[in-house]
Design an enzyme around this catalytic site. Structure first.
Site, PDB file in Angstrom:
ATOM      1  N   GLU A  92      -5.096   6.151  -0.441  1.00 13.77           N
ATOM      2  CA  GLU A  92      -4.789   4.901  -1.140  1.00 13.77           C
ATOM      3  C   GLU A  92      -5.948   4.672  -2.094  1.00 13.77           C
ATOM      4  O   GLU A  92      -7.036   4.284  -1.686  1.00 13.77           O
ATOM      5  CB  GLU A  92      -4.641   3.769  -0.131  1.00 13.77           C
ATOM      6  CG  GLU A  92      -3.840   2.588  -0.660  1.00 13.77           C
ATOM      7  CD  GLU A  92      -4.695   1.608  -1.437  1.00 13.77           C
ATOM      8  OE1 GLU A  92      -4.708   1.706  -2.695  1.00 13.77           O
ATOM      9  OE2 GLU A  92      -5.334   0.763  -0.824  1.00 13.77           O
ATOM     10  N   CYS A 147      -7.418  -3.350  -5.481  1.00  8.47           N
ATOM     11  CA  CYS A 147      -6.714  -2.265  -6.181  1.00  8.47           C
ATOM     12  C   CYS A 147      -5.321  -2.703  -6.606  1.00  8.47           C
ATOM     13  O   CYS A 147      -4.781  -2.203  -7.585  1.00  8.47           O
ATOM     14  CB  CYS A 147      -6.632  -1.028  -5.285  1.00  8.47           C
ATOM     15  SG  CYS A 147      -5.763  -1.308  -3.725  1.00  8.47           S
TER      16      CYS A 147
END
Length: 447
Positions: free
Chosen positions: A221, A255
């Site tokens: 990720e 993010c």
């Protein structure tokens, strides 16, 4: 070296050295035995262990949230939300994992054929600093459900809250803290059975390459530069509020935040002042003060990087509508900053900006907006604001991202898979799809 500082006060609050590789090797040997026993107790017992973990976090949630606030620097209410969501995550999987992991019988020419979900062994996680409780549990809880053991290398700058979380995990669940330096982390990848990594794309490439050399399953990720598309028929007031919240929550250090605001030219002159008005309401200050809505960045070097990206954009033709200056005083604050007229010569056009900087891009129409959304190395998430939801679904199918939200900013939901494509990584976390990442999907066939 692992050490934490109080971001608001600049004082060190925790320090510990990296552990010797031989000591961690010994812990891994014990962990392997624990994992075999743990896998044999069955999912109902494992779920009971997780319910007890959720109770322990519930009892310490205020202390955990305050630790996150001090070490990461985020607003206290944002840290409280992180801990509450982490507790919800544990209870979600503890309740539904027995259903997710139930054998699936599939009709074939066999008298009985099934698919079962069996553990891989030890999953090593290399974790970031921005969500030190949530990120660890997001990978670990489904891995435990499946019968795996977990080893976690925390980010060095959130060592105190990581140590507190590790103590709360206790002995019922097979777990080891990996207080390792970078070189020994590579050795740990070779020894473990799988790798979970959350962090920068650059580091992800390095760790994934090493894991691939040793044929270890990985889930990555990585970064994101999410597009926030505003169509001509959108509710502009709502879009402006949501864009501001998504971009600047957690001091922009997420993010999955909206980072590229793509507004169609037909409404750009209406939308941009509304967006700037929302941004002007943000207040910096003590992260424990309820009135603070824009906290400090986590480290000084992170602020320098963000500012250098802003300076580069302005030097290459972008306009800084608000912000863009490093403030005086203590802490690593950076003002809410909005860049207009951003073009491909600007670093921010291609790079992730991990701080409170929004990028405005103007699209000729809906098709051009999708093209701009895809003109990025990242592909984590995107959102589209419009009254025409049929058109939004068609546009969403063309967007290269792991998720697309319509008339809502991007976020993670326990019930839905989370992850990206392109430079945002691969694999999924959350929901049953996250649970299936670290299992042997094993076929059984009986004549």
């Amino acid at each position: 070296m692992f050490h934490s500082i109080d971001v608001a006060q600049g004082r060190e609050i925790y320090r510990r050295p990296a552990q010797p590789w031989q000591a961690f090797q010994a812990e891994l040997a014990v962990l392997k035995d624990k994992q075999r026993i743990f896998a044999g107790v069955g999912i109902l017992q494992r779920s009971e262990y997780l319910h007890r973990l959720a109770d322990r976090l519930e009892n310490r949630k205020d202390i955990l949230a305050e630790m996150i606030c001090e070490e990461v620097g985020r607003c206290l209410r944002e840290c409280q939300a992180e801990v509450n969501k982490s507790i919800e995550l544990i209870r979600y999987y503890a309740k539904l994992a027995p259903e997710f992991l139930a054998p699936k019988t599939i009709a074939t020419q066999a008298s009985l054929s099934q698919v079962r979900f069996e553990p891989l062994g030890i999953v090593l996680a290399v974790m970031p600093w921005n969500y030190p409780v949530w990120q660890v549990l997001r990978f670990a809880v489904p891995a435990w459900c499946a019968g795996n053991a977990c080893a976690v290398k925390p980010a060095p700058s959130v060592a105190r809250v990581s140590a507190e979380l590790f103590d709360l995990i206790g002995n019922e669940l097979p777990f080891a803290a990996a207080w390792l330096d970078n070189q020994d982390t590579l050795k740990a990848i070779e020894t473990a059975d799988a790798l979970a990594f959350t962090g920068s794309t650059e580091t992800g490439r390095t760790l994934a390459a090493h894991a691939g050399l040793h044929l270890k399953k990985t889930v990555l990720e990585l970064g994101g530069s999410n597009a926030f598309i505003v169509m001509p028929d959108a509710d502009l007031a709502q879009a402006a509020k949501d864009a501001c919240y998504s971009r600047f929550r957690d001091a922009g250090q997420s993010c999955n935040a909206a980072k590229r605001i793509i507004v169609t030219e037909a409404v750009a002159e209406q939308f941009i002042p509304m967006f700037l008005q929302e941004c002007a309401k943000l207040k910096t200050g003590d992260p424990k003060n309820p009135q603070t809505t824009l906290a400090s960045l986590h480290r000084e070097d992170l602020r320098r990087r963000v500012h250098s990206q802003v300076e580069n954009a302005v030097a290459n033709g972008a306009s800084c509508l608000i912000g863009g200056e490093i403030p005086q005083g203590s802490g690593w604050f950076y003002p809410a900053t909005v860049l207009d007229n951003v073009n491909p010569q600007c670093r921010v056009y291609h790079e992730e900006v991990f701080g409170p900087v929004a990028i405005l891009l103007r699209a000729k129409d809906g098709q051009h907006a999708v093209e701009l959304a895809n003109d990025s190395p990242f592909g984590l998430g995107a959102c589209i604001y419009t009254a025409d939801t049929e058109h939004a679904w068609r546009a969403a199918e063309k967007i290269q991202a792991g998720s697309v939200f319509i008339n809502r900013h991007t976020s993670s939901d326990l019930r839905l898979p989370f992850g990206g494509v392109k430079a945002s990584g691969y694999g999924r976390e959350l929901s049953e799809f996250g649970l299936y990442e670290f299992v042997n999907v094993k076929t059984y066939w009986q004549k």
